[in-house]
Each structure stands twice: as structure tokens, then as C-alpha cells.
Design an enzyme around this catalytic site. Sequence first.
Site, PDB file in Angstrom:
ATOM      1  N   LYS B  78       0.856  -1.206   0.000  1.00 52.43           N
ATOM      2  CA  LYS B  78       0.000   0.000   0.000  1.00 52.43           C
ATOM      3  C   LYS B  78       0.878   1.237   0.000  1.00 52.43           C
ATOM      4  CE  LYS B  78      -3.949   1.868   2.657  1.00 52.43           C
ATOM      5  NZ  LYS B  78      -4.765   1.668   3.873  1.00 52.43           N
ATOM      6  N   SER B 173      -9.616   1.634   3.348  1.00 49.09           N
ATOM      7  CA  SER B 173      -8.857   2.411   2.382  1.00 49.09           C
ATOM      8  C   SER B 173      -7.795   1.618   1.616  1.00 49.09           C
ATOM      9  CB  SER B 173      -8.163   3.572   3.091  1.00 49.09           C
ATOM     10  OG  SER B 173      -7.282   3.082   4.079  1.00 49.09           O
ATOM     11  N   SER B 197      -9.611  -0.643   7.545  1.00 57.15           N
ATOM     12  CA  SER B 197      -9.099  -0.391   6.198  1.00 57.15           C
ATOM     13  C   SER B 197      -8.471  -1.563   5.479  1.00 57.15           C
ATOM     14  CB  SER B 197      -8.083   0.762   6.237  1.00 57.15           C
ATOM     15  OG  SER B 197      -8.776   1.969   6.440  1.00 57.15           O
TER      16      SER B 197
END
Lengths: 463, 526
Positions: B78, B173, B197
Site C-alpha cells: 500500500k 482504504s 481499512s
Amino acid sequence: LAPWVPVVGLEIHAQISSNSKLFSGSQVQFAAPPNSLVSFFDASLPGTLPVLNRRCVEAAVMTGLALNCSINKKSLFDRKHYFYADLPAGYQITQQRVPIAVNGSLSYSLCIDNKMSQMVTKTVRIKQIQLEQDSGKSLHDDTRSQTLVDLNRAGVGLMEVVMEPDMCCGEEAAAAVRELQLILQTLGSSQAVMAEGQLRVDANVSVHHPGEPYGVRTEVKNINSIRFLAKAVDYEIQRQIEELENGGTILNETRAFDSKLGCTVPMRDKEGKQDYRFMPEPNLPPLILYDAKSLPANMNHQQVINIDWIHERLPDLPSVKREKLVEQYGILPEHSFTLLNEDGLAEFFESVVKQTQMKPKKVIGWILKDLLSYLKQHSLTVKESPVSSFLLADLLNLLEKKEISSTAAKQVLAELWKGEGKTPLEIVKEQKLELLQDQKELEQICQAVIDGQENEVIMMVLG
Amino acid sequence: AALKDGLRSQVSAALKEGRVTPTELCQRCLALIKSTKFLNAYITVAEETALKQAEESEERYKRGQPVGILDGIPIAVKDNFNTAGIETTCASNMLKGYISPYNATVVQKLLDQGAVLLGKTNLDEFAMGSGSTDGVFGPVRNPWSYSKQYKEKSVPKSHSEDSESNWVITGGSSGGSAAAVSSFTCFAALGSDTGGSTRNPAAHCGVVGLKPTYGLISRHGLIPLVNSMDVPGILTRCVDDAAVLLGSLAGHDPKDSTTIQDDFKPFELPNLTDVSKLSIGIPKEYHVPGLSSEILALWSKAADLFKNAGAKVVEVSLPHTRYSIVCYHVLCTAEVASNMARFDGLEYGHRSDMKDSTESMYAATRREGFNDVVRGRILSGNYFLLKQNYEKYFVKAQKVRRLIANDFVKVFRSGVDILLTPTTLSDAAPYTEFIQEDNRTRSAQDDILTQAANMAGLPAITVPTALSERGLPVGLQFIGRSFQEKQLLTVAKWFEKQVQFPVIQLEEVKRHDNSVFQHQKSASFS
């Protein structure tokens, strides 16, 4: 006119003497090339985390113990937020809720009426000692409309020592800070050299009438020496008194001391009250300290700090050293103050005493009057003295053995001061300063003098 | 169904036996990334460095000295983890072009194990959001939008409508990471989890999403959202793989003072057959309004599954659940306001051209660099931290947080081993529908089932369970005791085996299908 009671408190920031910074591994060093001692964490690179430096904690514990504080076995770290070019993270990590040490005291001495003969001891309460990060430095270049930022100092460990408003004037403030400086230097927890920014003092000053509540206080910053501290505080007290007596009011503001003009001026930067939005530092667990009782048996002692262990290893503090000097050598208390006030002077004195038969009570005079005044005149430190303890002891021995007079000794010392490598004995012989010990020779000289002054002798015999 | 089942013959073994080389694997993944570009899962593809890492891995295999199971395995990270030499943006204008000089600890550990870093995945800006729709590089598309399963079930509203406008979100996210794993472009990905997330997008994308116990995995190098809740998250295609990743990442890090000191022992998951000694708790407060009837039914079915297999299944209560959203918002925004204070344009990142004064430069930089969501949270957070508000909001929220954490303590103390809950309120929403409400509203809605675990620091894992009526993945969540990941994953693995979640059928993936790719299609690498 009703009398005014001035009230002075101090916030002192002492840079911790350590190899690396409070929360990161970059080095601590004075006057290094700009931005050469900056770790990723110091530069606030995203994703970096603080790691507490053990040495800094030990320094704070030592200092707390030396100032008779209670050491909090659990203390906490907080974030204090404000935006400034020298604060890369936008917050400073400090200890606002629970600092590492609280409720201590510092005793210091003053001469009454500027005479060294009468000293009085005073005490100031220490509110707390907290660990916190130093900021970087910013230099405003107005000509080019830019600000230059050096982060070398950002993140260096500081101990903030808060002294309660128990002081009443510049002299007291200066004496208290001087004593604190000596303590820090003795402990080694801070080198406390004001000129290098290792000790910074802010003064909180207010005045009120006796029996009335404390007046509005101002904060005075930008004080660069102990001498200026006394001046700044006294000026501010005067300024406030005059202002109030003229019907004015005192603003709760921050003022800077202008050493050239010898006055305090409002600091434009610090207008308006700041809300620092304190918040616990989430990346640092509470700081837990142990003592002999609370230390768990199976704990790896490398991982923990034992307050008692540190206490046992504290060196003699200045006050203890002074007592010992007075007791051991029979010198006056005010002498012991001067000895400790000058770096290396006490050691010099003791060294001379060891090497001479002269009584310490007499040696002290030579140290404090003759040696010290020479050093001061030439702005030299004890270490830089061209007259070593050996040479001085040698000279004092001649005096003690009555081989020379006291006046001659001073002459020899003046000669020794030139640092030409001659021994006292050599100088005595050169300048023919030997005291005559031969009785017959003395009589002959006296007779010759009397013979040459017949009239004066008759006048003297007659009356 | 067979692909997922007990696959120990998969990529690692294949690499060891030379049936496929790390370079081939890497190239396949890079090619697939290119052909699935429309998913927008990756912000940066580190093609050159990845191939180099693959070559080095190949050398090690040739010498018969692979570092471990992860050697040569393509991984995605990420884009809020620092990667030295590779851009780290947090999907924000503030860090566009920012090249970090250091690797996050978890990234370094993966590289040290020989993993191949394919690239940085897309997210909501600074990890704020539950859709992966609010980053400066645009939204991430859920690969399932293009799956046969979804296309078959979705009824086009008009002739002109196609998957172009009908695509569904990944959730957030860590949407990019979830999409990357789900679409087979990598074997595992790192996400982050602050309020759900990692688990939320994992559930929506039909992959496993693990949130470890707070303090187990180092956060050094993870650009923080909420320091007291953030954890690095693990996304994989099966529970066994999550265990492998966990084993290579967990453990004390001297650079992160919030990691625990205890030694961590990596473990292999046993094949649980007897669940009769297990006690599964069903928290009644998780039956929230807004929970789709579909998911409610699945949850119930799952509970029955355990009961029928002999486990004790009990209803439990976590009474402070309903305060968790508000509590989370106070604490989250407060920490955000603090963490974002460092972005001033002075040392790194975007700097505005505004030169009138330092303050104006700061203000302009931050206005230009942050999106509305970030700025909104900063403003709220600063409000809660004001001296006059601190006690009322921040301290109060800390107390409520303690109550929420205590709820879990009480339940686990009463003999319950694992909690079973839904992960999301429904299956993934179409993008056009999702953006009808603002980020804050969506986050408040979507976080409800996941963020209590962050408040309490507990480990939690979402396991893909079944397809919804619309042909989209639904996951269920297991929450375990602190540092009891082994038990948590063991139970999750058992459940995974029972439900036999279907493999996604993607056109693009099929096109790349050849014997080499067989390994890629397989769910796991371990």
C-alpha cells in the site's frame, strides 16, 4: 508610596550532555555544519517514530535527585503543537501531564551588601523537571526575505527546570542559576555553558503590594548570561513598578532582553495566546522507572533504570564539596564559594595545600587574592594559569620557611607570572630577595643606617 | 473449488522445484498488472527493481539457497508504506514525487526474505476513507465488477450501460492492495488497518484480510493515520498465506516503541478438525440497522455451521458498541490533526509557490496538498484538542475507548474464544451510488463493524464466505484475543475450508492463462 514586592520565577532549559538526541540516534554537537546532524526522525520524515534515549532519562533522574525532587516512577510524554520553521513535526514532544521529577528545592547563597564576609542561604522550590525536545534554529535573512533553517539542534534532549516564584530580585535569580549550573556540571548531566546555548533562562517577573494578590507577570527571554539575567530581572521589576505607579497596567506578554540597551522590549513574535492543543504522545509508552523495592527479580537490568542505583552513585554536590573544604581546611564559607565558582580552582587549591607546609588558612589568601586576580586580569582560566600549583607551593614554602618576606613573595609571583620557566628560588637569587638570617650581618646594617642618620636618631630618642 | 483446497503445491514448491522461475513469475504479474490497468489498483509499478529482485531470487534458487518461503514471491505494498527509492505518495498531492530514503520495517523484512516488490497500491488519500475513491490518482475498481459472476447477475438498467459505469468499489482504504491480490497480480499485499481499512476492502474483494494485534507488527515506516490504532494489514488469497506473511513480519522492532518485547514464534496452522472445544461468541450489538438481510442470513448460517460441527455458540453482548463510531471520530481526527502537522512544505513534499511569509507558505501548501477529507479531519481534530474542549471530547473519548475495550475483555474472560461477526453491512456498492454520500458519512457507516477491534487493539480477520445475490463477495469476520493470532487463524482456516469460496472468473486473467499461470491462479503460495 506603598512598598512593592517583586516576584521572580524561572524556567531553565538545560541541554542534556549525551552522545545522541532524546528520541533519535543523530549526534549532539555544538557548531557543526548546518543540517549535518539530522536523522530522518529529526527531519520529521513521515513514518518515523521516537525511540527514547536511556542516557537522557538517567541525566534527568540524577538532576532530579540532586535537586531533592520526588522522581515519578511513571511519567508520560505529550505533544505540544505549534507551527514554526524550526519545529519540523509541527509539535514538540514534552512532558506536560506528568513530568519525570517534581517538588524539589535548590539552596543557594548570596553575599549581603556585596561583601564576601556575610553570606546568607536561600532556598527556591523546584516545581518540576521535564524531559523535552530542543527545536532547530532559524535565522531570518531580512535582506533576502528568507528564513534559513538548521535542524542540527532539533531533537536534542532538554531538561526544563521550573523554579517557583520564590526569588525577589536579579541577584537572587543569578545566584540560583549559578548554583544550578554548578550542580549540573558536577553531575555531568549538562555542560550548562550559557554561551553555547546549553543553558537558557527565561524569567517570569511580576510585582504586587504586600498582602495583595500577585500582579500580572511578564516573561523575559533572550537572556544570554548570568550577569544579563540579573540586569534583565532588575530592569523589568523597575519597569513594572514605574508603569504601575504612573497608573499604567502590565500586559501578560513576552519580552526580550536587549543587552545593548539594557532593557526589555516586547517580542512581536509571541503576540496572542497560543493554544498548544496538548495531546498524549501515542508512540511512546509511559516511562516506568524502578527502585530497589519495585524492581522485578527477573528484569534484565539493561532494560530498566533503577533510581536507587543512580542515587548511590551521585557525586558530591557543590554544597557538600564546600562543606568539606571548610571542614577539612578551616577556610571560611565564602572562600569555599569562590573556590567552587571558578572551574578548577578548588582542585588547584587542594593541590597547593598538599605540596606546602603553609597552613591552608594562609594558602587560601594567596589563591583567592593573588592568583585569582591575576587570572581575572588576563581573562585566563585556572587551567591556563602559567603558574602551576607546584610553582606556587614552592614559593609558599620559601615564605613559610622565612627565607623571603611576604612582599618579596609577591614580587616573585609577579615574575613567575611571566611564565619564563624560572623556579621561585632562581628568581629570589636573581633579584636578591633573600631574607637575611644572619644576626651579626643584620646588626651591622642597622648600625650603618643609624650612623648615617645621626640627627634623626637624636630626634627619635628625644621624643 | 479444488484450487483453494489444501494447496501446499503451489508457487513456493513450484519455484523450489524449478517448474517456474521467479523471473517468469514476476513477468507474468507485471503483464497482468498492465492488462488490468483499468482497475487502477497500482499507483507505481516498480518494474525495473522488481525484475532485478526476481533475478537475484532466481540466482538463490539456482544455488539451492532460497531465503525462505517468500523468496521470489511477488508482493504489492500500500502506498502509505515507505519504500526506499520508490515513490511513496499516500495518494496525496502533498507527497506526489516523494522518494523516501528508507524502507518501512515491514517492507525491509519482506525484501530480506527475498520477496519481489511489484509496486505501490492505491488508497484513499492518507488512508482516510472506506471506498478507495478519494485519492488523487482516482478510485480503485473492484475486480469483481468484471467477473463473470457479477456480470451474469447484474441487470443493466439500460442498453448503454455496461461494466464501465456499473463497476463497484473495492471498499477502503486499502482498496488497491485488495484489488491487486484479488486480480492475481500479486500473491499477497500489505495494507493498513485503522478502523477496518484492510478488512473492509478484503471482504468486498473476496480475499483474506488480517488485522494483527496492535503492537505485534512494527509501524516504523507506515505513514500514520492514528498512531494508537494503526496496524500493518495483510491481504492474501487464503488463510495459510496470511499466516506465512504474519510469521515473516511479526516481532519486536527497536525502532517502534509500541511493539511488544516478547519473542514471536512464527507458526504453521494446524488443520483443525474438531471444533467441539471452541466457544464462538455472537455479539448481538453487531446486528446493526443497515445490515443487509443477505449478510444477516450468511452470519446466521455461519453460526449454525459451527454449532452443527460441535462448537459452543453463544450470544454475547458488547454494550458500548453503539458509542464506538463517535468515539472513533474524536480520537481519529485528533491524532490526524497532530500527525498532519508535519506537512508544511519545508523539509519534503509539496511546497507552495506562495512566498509572502512562512505562515502563508504553510497555509497555501496545506490547502494545495491535502484534499477536503484530510482538511476536514484536521479541522475537527484541532477543535477537539483545544484547551476548552480537551476534557469534554478527547478525554471523554479515551474513557469510552476503555469501556469498549473492556467489553471485549469481559466477553473473552467469560470463556468465549472467538467472536464471529459480519465484516461489512452489504456487498460492494456501485461507485456511482457510493459517491452520493460524502466520505465522512460513508466512513461512519462502513466502519461500524470493524473499528471496535482497532479501539481494543485486538486481532481480527475477514474470510471470504459466499457470493451475494449480485454475484459479489461477502466476508465474515473473526475477532480473537490479544496476541492469539494462532488460534484466530486456525479457526479462520477451518471456516475457509468449510465455505469453499469460489475463485473469481476474470476475462483478463483467463487470457493470460497458460501452464505457467496455473500457479498464479492457485489461491496460495505457501
